[in-house]
Every structure is written in structure tokens, then in C-alpha cells.
Design an enzyme around this catalytic site. Structure first.
Site, PDB file in Angstrom:
ATOM      1  N   PRO A 155       0.817  -1.218   0.000  1.00 18.35           N
ATOM      2  CG  PRO A 155      -0.650  -1.493   1.774  1.00 18.35           C
ATOM      3  CD  PRO A 155       0.596  -2.051   1.181  1.00 18.35           C
ATOM      4  N   GLY A 169       2.557   4.733   1.058  1.00 19.91           N
ATOM      5  CA  GLY A 169       3.007   5.295   2.334  1.00 19.91           C
ATOM      6  C   GLY A 169       3.660   4.302   3.264  1.00 19.91           C
ATOM      7  CD  GLU A 186     -22.062   6.792  13.110  1.00 17.61           C
ATOM      8  OE1 GLU A 186     -21.402   5.736  13.300  1.00 17.61           O
ATOM      9  OE2 GLU A 186     -22.253   7.262  11.977  1.00 17.61           O
TER      10      GLU A 186
END
Ligand code: ADP
Ligand code: ZN
Length: 580
Positions: free
Chosen positions: A189, A191, A412
Site C-alpha cells: 500500500p 506510504g 452510530e
């Protein structure tokens, strides 16, 4: 090709040409003009030396003792010539102003030549500037990048240690007839430190580092990419030993799409130039080519063949221990408060890359600096964490409708509650209904434990957690009031169930087969829909059963906006006591 520099260059050339054209065409001595009668008078006074006759509306004549030509109207009368000759005046005949036509032609040639010349000069400059990809000292401050600059990534360091030795002492290996790889591929990935690792190899071996990015080659004129590749290798060969780094190799080395062969000549030429250059140098020289990509599976097989990029090294996301190491690396030389719990931060940063961890520490120090705090505290890390995960907090929340707040709170709360029940190993480090500037209404931060495998039960639980937001909306506000807020959740659930069926062979109905290897199939879609529907119903039933706890979490959120894990746990425990 048309970058800002070029535009400036071309506009300078353009203006130079305009000025030159003006000088050559318009700025000749402006000829005098006489009326026809004045002209006849000059003839009578015997002042005219020569007349140039033409078919045009003007004729020109020269006065005795003067150098310049004078214009007058052309009567276009055959008799004029006889008249002039009778008066002992020289007569020239010309087609339309031949002299000025020649001048114009010459000017045009001159302008053309100037354009060509300037173009060449600036192009040379241009070529040089794009070759400024060369970077002798990889660190920004001029120091070489070393292995000690990389925290964690221990496996990758191990996999490249012999490469470094080989660049330094190629004879040692050739003595044994050992062939070292000419090319490495770092994949993983973004970074995660692929570029950093390539720089460190150059730094450790003490050789120059030459870098380009595959994306620079996109949309170039045919042949330019190939010649830049050749230049790059030429440069590297001049320094004898070197690391050549090609970031985003997929931009030039992507697999050809089926039935789309020869679609992109430029890319193919660039790729071929790269392969030719690589087969051209002997691996005993001490030159190594490193390419980086996020997705090795999309690369053209031609690149991966022996003698090309034949060693593939994964540089993945850091695990818990590596995150701890990277964090403490970036904690160095920063006033971190002793109360900051590095283990807790490492725990909360599953899926963070090295670059994101660096960014987290940096953002936290910015928050501390802004607050003029004497040290960087946990609250600064919390703020930084929120910013990185969700974007910055929306400061003005006055115009958010109460109904929207309620929907977000229940949505949430649904995610948080079902996570706590079904995935007790996960940590829900934060639940919030503070909207972010990125347009997120709120979130429930669900951090899975670091682990190698997920069970079937866990994948199903993840899908149920994703659906719990929508399920809570439906339970509380009714089926007609469900919102668009679940779109990411649905996307996530769908991608999990797709892998569940097509990759992991977990569906009874489809069986142990990797259906992803076949082209898309509506039966699979039907199967996905059935499983998702079943799991949504289960999630809804669970929420309904625990609706009194859901209410409590949602109401606390409406009051406090955010909940930490301990508060959430306390609500759930007391809620369970009531039912018990
Ligand atoms: P990639 O090439 O994989 O996209 P980079 O090498 O460009 O990633 O990493 C970007 C930055 O993130 C690095 O320059 C470094 O500052 C930081 N970084 C990433 N991984 C690490 C690590 N393991 N240790 C220290 N810093 C890291
Ligand atoms: Zn959601």
C-alpha cells in the site's frame, strides 16, 4: 509536455517573433507619397530619375539625387511609359511590388528560422530540466538515507541486505558465479516506505540514487518516454554503480487489457525501452533497478520474467509492534507528555501506514503548538487522530437539524452496539456525532485486532456491524425514513460478502470455488443478495432485542456528542443488568 515552464518559454518566443516581424515588415523607411499632379510636375521639372511601373494601384518613382522611392497613384495608362521615355526617364516594369514580396518572403524565412532556433534552444533546456530526476543525496537535508531511518519493515530489510552487499562488492558474488537480480519490485500500500527503502539501499551501499515515476511518462509524445528511459540508464552507467528507482511502475508496465492490444504505443515503447536497457547491462556491474507498485498483480508478465524484476518484496502495512516502533521513531526529539500512551495509540492505528503514523504525530504537534501547550498531550493526539480519520471537525454545528442529529446518533449507536456484542475482540475507541468537514455525519471507530485470518463467523459479524446503522434507523424511525447515510456501509458489506463467496469459498450454495476467476455472473450476485438480506435481518433482530441499550447510547451521544470506549462499555454493562 506543456507544463508551466513551457508556456512561459513559448510565450517569450511568440513575443520575440512578433517584435521581429514588426521590425522587418513594418519598420522599413516609410515611403513618401505624392499626388499624381505633383508627380507630373516633378517630371516637367525634370526631377525624376526612374519610375517603376506595375499593375498595382500605386507606382513608385525615384527623384534625382535621392535614395528613397516615392509613391503615387498609378493611372494604369499605356501611354505613360512612352511619355516617360520621351522625357529621358528610366522605366522599370515589375509585377506587383516584387521587391517587397521578396522582402516579405525573406522575413518569413527569417522568422521561421528564428522560431526553429529558439525552439531548439528551449527544447534542449527542457530536456535537461526533465532529467532533473537525478538525486544524488536522497535525504532532503543532503544526508544519505540509512536503514536506521526506517522503523520496522524488518523482513524487507532482511530481503535486501544481500543486494546492498552485492552493490558494494559485486566481485564477491561473481567469483561464485552467483547472478544477482537486476531488478527488484517493492509492492504494498502507499506510504509504507517503499521509496524510503530504495533510498536506504542506495544510502547503505553509498551509490547514487536515480528516480523517476511511471506517472511522469503518461501522456507523453511517442518516443519521448523511451528516450528518457535510455537517458536515465546512461546516467546510471556513467556513475558505474547506482540504484535506479521507478515509482508507480504500473503506469508504464500494466497488463495489456484483453482484446486491446497495441492501444497505447507510447506506453509500449517506454516499457520496451526499459526491458531493453535492463537486458543490456550485466548484473555484475553494481547497478540495480527497483520498481515500486501498489498492486503487483496488475503488472505485465514481461516485467516479472527472470533477468528482469525477478525479486518481489512485499512492504506491507505495519503490525502492532511495527507501529509502536514507527511511533517511537517519530516521538524522538518531540516534547511528548509522559502521560501519552504509545501502546494505546499503536493499538488504535490498525491500517495506518508509516506515512500516516508520521502524519499523526506531526498533526498532534501542530495542535499542541497552536494551543501553546508545554508538551504534546493525549488530547492533541485525539484531535489529530480525528482529523486523519474523518477530516477536521465542523466547527459551526448550529444549522444541523435536530432530526438529523437523532438519526446520526441512532445510526452510530447501532454500529457501536452490534460491534460490542458480536466482535468483542474489536475496540470501539470512539463514537461521535460531531460531523466533519469532509461531510461525514459522525462515526463509530471500530478497530479490529491485528490477526492473520478471519473466521466465517467474524466476516458475517462484520457485515452485521455494517448493517447495524441502517437497522437502527429503520427500527426507530420506520422503513420509510431510512437515509442515504448507509451508503458506505452497504458498499463495505457488499465487498466482504463478495470475497466470502468468490474467494474464500464460504458459501454453502456456491461451494469451494474461486468464482472470481470467471467472468461476472448474475448467479453470484443473487447469492450475495440473499446472504446480505439474511444478515441484515439478523442485525435488525439483534438491535430490536437490545433496543433499550441502543436508546441509552443514542441519548448519551445526543447529550455529549462523543463517547469514549469506557463510557460505552459502562452503558452496555448497565443496560445488560436491567434485562438480567
Ligand atoms: P511509498 O513509497 O511506499 O508510498 P514512502 O517511502 O514515500 O512510501 O513513505 C512516505 C514517508 O512516510 C517516508 O518518507 C517516511 O517519512 C514515512 N515512512 C513510511 N514508512 C516508514 C517507516 N517504516 N519508518 C519511518 N518512516 C516511514
Ligand atoms: Zn454507518
Amino acid at each position: 509536455m506543456f507544463n508551466k515552464n513551457n508556456i512561459i518559454k513559448y510565450s517569450i518566443i511568440f513575443w520575440i517573433i512578433i517584435v521581429l516581424a514588426y521590425i522587418t515588415i513594418f519598420n522599413r523607411d516609410e515611403p513618401e507619397t505624392y499626388t499624381y499632379n505633383q508627380f507630373l510636375e516633378q517630371i516637367r521639372n525634370n526631377n525624376v530619375e526612374k519610375v517603376v511601373l506595375s499593375e498595382s494601384s500605386k507606382l513608385t518613382f525615384k527623384l534625382k539625387g535621392k535614395d528613397t522611392m516615392v509613391f503615387t497613384d498609378n493611372p494604369r495608362k499605356e501611354s505613360l511609359k512612352e511619355e516617360l521615355l520621351k522625357n529621358n526617364i528610366a522605366v522599370e516594369e515589375s509585377t506587383f511590388s516584387s521587391s517587397s514580396a521578396i522582402q516579405t518572403a525573406l522575413s518569413l524565412i527569417f522568422i521561421g528560422a528564428m522560431f526553429f532556433y529558439f525552439n531548439k534552444i528551449t527544447n534542449k533546456g527542457h530536456e535537461k530540466s526533465t532529467m532533473a530526476v537525478v538525486n544524488q543525496s536522497p535525504h532532503a537535508d543532503g544526508a544519505l538515507v540509512r536503514f536506521t531511518d526506517i522503523a520496522g519493515n524488518d523482513e524487507a530489510k532482511d530481503s535486501v541486505s544481500d543486494i546492498i552487499d552485492f552493490i558494494k562488492f559485486p566481485e564477491k558474488y561473481s567469483k561464485y558465479g552467483a547472478k544477482m537480480p537486476k531488478g527488484l519490485i517493492f509492492y504494498g500500500p502507499p506510504g509504507t516506505g517503499k521509496t524510503l527503502m530504495a533510498k536506504a539501499i542506495a544510502g547503505e551501499a553509498g551509490v547514487p540514487f536515480y528516480a523517476v515515476s511511471g506517472s511522469d511518462f503518461v501522456q507523453m509524445y511517442v518516443g519521448v518516454g523511451a528516450s528518457r528511459i535510455r537517458d536515465l540508464f546512461k546516467k546510471a552507467r556513467e556513475s558505474e554503480k547506482a540504484v535506479i528507482f521507478i515509482d508507480e511502475i504500473d503506469a508504464i508496465g500494466k497488463k495489456r487489457a484483453l482484446g486491446n492490444s497495441g492501444a497505447n504505443d507510447e506506453r509500449d515503447q517506454t516499457l520496451n525501452a526499459l526491458l531493453t536497457e535492463m537486458s543490456g547491462f550485466s548484473s555484475s556491474n553494481g547497478i540495480i533497478v527497483i520498481a515500486a507498485t501498489n498492486r503487483i498483480d496488475t503488472l505485465d508478465e514481461a516485467l516479472l520474467r527472470p533477468g528482469r524484476f525477478d525479486r518481489h518484496i512485499e512492504i506491507g502495512l505495519p503490525d502492532f509492534n511495527a507501529r509502536k516502533t514507527i511511533l517511537s521513531y517519530y516521538f524522538k526529539e518531540k516534547p511528548i507528555a509522559p502521560t501519552v500512551d504509545i501502546l494505546n495509540i499503536a493499538k488504535q492505528t490498525v491500517y495506518f501506514s508509516g506515512a500516516m503514523l508520521e502524519n499523526l504525530v506531526n498533526e498532534a504537534s501542530i495542535f499542541a503548538a497552536k494551543a501553546e501547550s508545554e508538551a504534546i498531550h493525549t488530547e492533541h493526539f485525539d484531535q489529530a487522530y480525528y482529523t486523519i480519520v474523518a477530516g477536521s471537525e465542523k466547527k459551526d454545528r448550529s444549522n444541523i437539524k435536530e432530526k438529523d442529529r437523532q438519526i446520526t446518533a441512532y445510526h452510530e449507536a447501532g454500529h457501536a452496539l452490534v460491534t460490542k456484542i458480536l466482535l468483542p475482540e474489536n475496540s470501539v475507541s470512539k463514537v461521535t456525532i460531531i460531523p466533519s468537514t469532509k461531510g461525514i455525519g459522525g462515526f463509530s471507530l471500530n478497530i479490529p485486532p491485528d490477526k492473520m485470518y478471519y473466521t466465517k463467523k467474524e466476516l458475517e459479524a462484520q457485515i452485521m456491524v455494517s448493517f447495524a446503522g441502517r437497522a437502527a434507523e429503520e427500527l426507530i424511525f420506520g422503513p420509510d425514513s431510512i437515509t442515504t447515510g448507509a451508503s458506505n456501509d452497504i458498499e463495505k458489506a457488499t465487498s466482504i460478502v463478495k470475497d466470502y463467496i468468490t474467494k474464500y469459498g464460504m458459501s454453502q450454495k456456491t461451494g469451494l470455488i474461486n468464482t472470481a476467476l470467471f467472468s461476472s455472473d448474475t448467479d453470484i450476485m443473487q447469492e450475495c443478495a440473499e446472504i446480505l438480506d439474511m444478515l441484515y435481518k439478523e442485525s435488525f433482530a439483534l438491535i430490536k432485542e437490545k433496543s433499550h441499550v441502543l436508546d441509552k447510547i443514542a441519548n448519551t451521544l445526543l447529550r455529549k456528542e462523543s463517547l469514549e470506549e469506557e463510557e460505552l462499555d459502562a452503558i452496555i454493562i448497565s443496560g445488560n443488568k436491567i434485562t438480567a
